[in-house]
Structure formats: structure tokens, C-alpha cells
Design an enzyme around this catalytic site. Structure first.
Site, PDB file in Angstrom:
ATOM      1  N   GLY A   1       2.801   0.616  -1.692  1.00  0.00           N
ATOM      2  CA  GLY A   1       1.423   1.012  -1.426  1.00  0.00           C
ATOM      3  C   GLY A   1       0.865   1.764  -2.613  1.00  0.00           C
ATOM      4  O   GLY A   1       1.613   2.323  -3.422  1.00  0.00           O
TER       5      GLY A   1
ATOM      6  N   GLN B   1      -4.387   7.674  -6.915  1.00  0.00           N
ATOM      7  CA  GLN B   1      -3.215   7.668  -7.796  1.00  0.00           C
ATOM      8  C   GLN B   1      -3.510   7.087  -9.171  1.00  0.00           C
ATOM      9  O   GLN B   1      -2.774   7.316 -10.118  1.00  0.00           O
ATOM     10  CB  GLN B   1      -2.071   6.879  -7.146  1.00  0.00           C
TER      11      GLN B   1
ATOM     12  N   CYS C   1       7.382   8.523  -3.769  1.00  0.00           N
ATOM     13  CA  CYS C   1       5.997   8.270  -4.153  1.00  0.00           C
ATOM     14  C   CYS C   1       5.932   7.895  -5.625  1.00  0.00           C
ATOM     15  O   CYS C   1       6.618   8.486  -6.452  1.00  0.00           O
ATOM     16  CB  CYS C   1       5.186   9.540  -3.899  1.00  0.00           C
ATOM     17  N   LEU C   2       5.090   6.920  -5.950  1.00  0.00           N
ATOM     18  CA  LEU C   2       4.924   6.509  -7.351  1.00  0.00           C
ATOM     19  C   LEU C   2       4.366   7.651  -8.205  1.00  0.00           C
ATOM     20  O   LEU C   2       4.515   7.639  -9.423  1.00  0.00           O
ATOM     21  CB  LEU C   2       3.980   5.307  -7.434  1.00  0.00           C
TER      22      LEU C   2
ATOM     23  N   HIS D   1       0.751   7.955   4.441  1.00  0.00           N
ATOM     24  CA  HIS D   1       1.003   8.439   3.080  1.00  0.00           C
ATOM     25  C   HIS D   1      -0.190   8.119   2.171  1.00  0.00           C
ATOM     26  O   HIS D   1      -0.647   8.984   1.413  1.00  0.00           O
ATOM     27  CB  HIS D   1       2.296   7.780   2.581  1.00  0.00           C
ATOM     28  N   GLU D   2      -0.704   6.884   2.249  1.00  0.00           N
ATOM     29  CA  GLU D   2      -1.820   6.484   1.364  1.00  0.00           C
ATOM     30  C   GLU D   2      -3.116   7.203   1.734  1.00  0.00           C
ATOM     31  O   GLU D   2      -3.878   7.605   0.861  1.00  0.00           O
ATOM     32  CB  GLU D   2      -2.051   4.971   1.416  1.00  0.00           C
TER      33      GLU D   2
ATOM     34  N   HIS E   1      -3.149  10.478   0.329  1.00  0.00           N
ATOM     35  CA  HIS E   1      -3.557  10.449  -1.091  1.00  0.00           C
ATOM     36  C   HIS E   1      -5.077  10.511  -1.209  1.00  0.00           C
ATOM     37  O   HIS E   1      -5.618  11.236  -2.047  1.00  0.00           O
ATOM     38  CB  HIS E   1      -3.083   9.167  -1.772  1.00  0.00           C
TER      39      HIS E   1
HETATM   40 ZN   LIG Z   1       2.347   8.178  -2.928  1.00  0.00          ZN
END
Ligand SMILES: [Zn+2]
Length: 180
Positions: free
Chosen positions: A46, A51, A93-94, A135-136, A139
Site C-alpha cells: 500500500g 508518503q 512501513c515503507l 494504516h494508509e 498516513h
Molecule cells: Zn506506511
């Protein structure tokens, strides 16, 4: 298509609260495509616009590892309208390198969003997909999963990260888990 740069904690861009999109045009569609390529290349399941330093409520999601692209979701203005149950999931997480932690989330969510084709849709999600949605959308609200772990764990990670940066090891090249 150029890949977008993924901002990493503690970049303040990650604290931006994204704004609703009021016009879904070709540019939004193209940007969602760039986000999709960036997510697959990372690799992650995702990605939220926050991000990649964009402050619109846009996200892409594909939690089906077996058939990449088959269940890809490109969403505008996603919001959770119902949530139930509870699940503990080890999240990564990225935007948060070399760290995973168990986070408590709702186990099922109902999400309402718009597609690039300007259709309003509802999605029922469970388990990893439900976790990824929460989670997204976090963000998009300027929140990271590390804001949902204990202060001690967060402090421990901050120190570890500072040390890694000092030693030149904070390259994020050690994917440890599913990252969202
Ligand atoms: Zn993340």
C-alpha cells in the site's frame, strides 16, 4: 514512468494532513498510476500520497501477493465508515525503515471511496487488507504506525535510527516484513 520518492521518518512531510480531492481528472489518474508503480517497485502492499510528499487524499493498495495487479485498488478520498473486531498485526512501513511492531487495529472495515473513473464504491476488507486500509488512511491523517506503539518502543526506535544514520547504515535495504 518515473518512480516517486518515498519520504522516510522523521521527515515532517509525513505529518501533513491530506486534503480531499474535489475534482478527479486525468492528472489524478496519472498520479495514482505513478503511485502504483512506486508501490510495486518498493515493494509494498500500500502507499498513501502523503508518503510521496503529496497532500491529496489518494492511496493505492494491493494486498494479493499471489496475483499482483488483479485486486489493485486506486482510491480517491477513502474513508472508513464502519469498523469492527480487533486484530493484532505486525506492521512495517515503507516510510519507517528497519522497524516492525504489533499494532492493534479493527479486524474488519467498510471503506467508501471514489475511483479514478469517478465512481463511488464501497469495499469490505478483513485481516491484512483491513489493516492496510487503516494504516494508509492514518498516513493521510499525518499519522504513522509508530505513533500507535508504546512510547518506550518508539524511543528505542528513534535511538536505533539515529545510530544507524550516524553509522551510514540507514539505507532501508533490509525489508523485514510486509510494508504498507
Ligand atoms: Zn506506511
Amino acid at each position: 514512468m518515473a518512480l516517486l520518492r518515498i519520504h522516510k521518518y522523521p521527515d515532517p512531510a509525513l505529518k501533513q494532513i491530506a486534503k480531499a480531492v474535489d475534482n478527479i481528472d486525468g492528472e489524478v489518474d496519472a498520479f495514482l498510476d505513478s503511485m502504483t508503480q512506486t508501490m510495486y517497485a518498493a515493494p509494498g502492499v500500500g502507499l498513501a500520497a502523503t508518503q510521496v510528499g503529496d497532500s491529496r487524499r489518494l492511496m493505492v493498495l494491493d494486498t494479493d501477493h499471489q496475483h499482483p495487479g488483479k485486486h489493485l485498488l486506486k482510491l480517491v478520498n477513502p474513508r472508513i465508515v464502519e469498523a469492527e473486531g480487533s486484530i493484532l498485526w505486525e506492521e512495517g512501513c515503507l516510510s519507517v525503515i528497519d522497524f516492525t511492531a504489533d499494532v492493534k487495529r479493527a479486524s474488519r472495515v467498510l471503506v467508501r471511496a471514489w475511483t479514478p473513473e469517478q465512481n463511488e464504491i464501497e469495499i469490505e476488507a478483513a485481516d491484512l487488507q483491513a489493516v492496510a486500509f487503516q494504516h494508509e488512511i492514518d498516513h493521510l491523517d499525518g499519522k504513522l504506525f509508530i505513533d500507535r506503539v508504546s512510547r518506550i518502543k518508539r524511543e528505542f526506535y528513534r535511538r536505533k535510527l539515529a545510530k544507524m544514520i550516524k553509522e551510514g547504515k540507514a539505507d532501508g535495504q533490509r525489508p523485514s516484513h510486509v510494508r504498507i
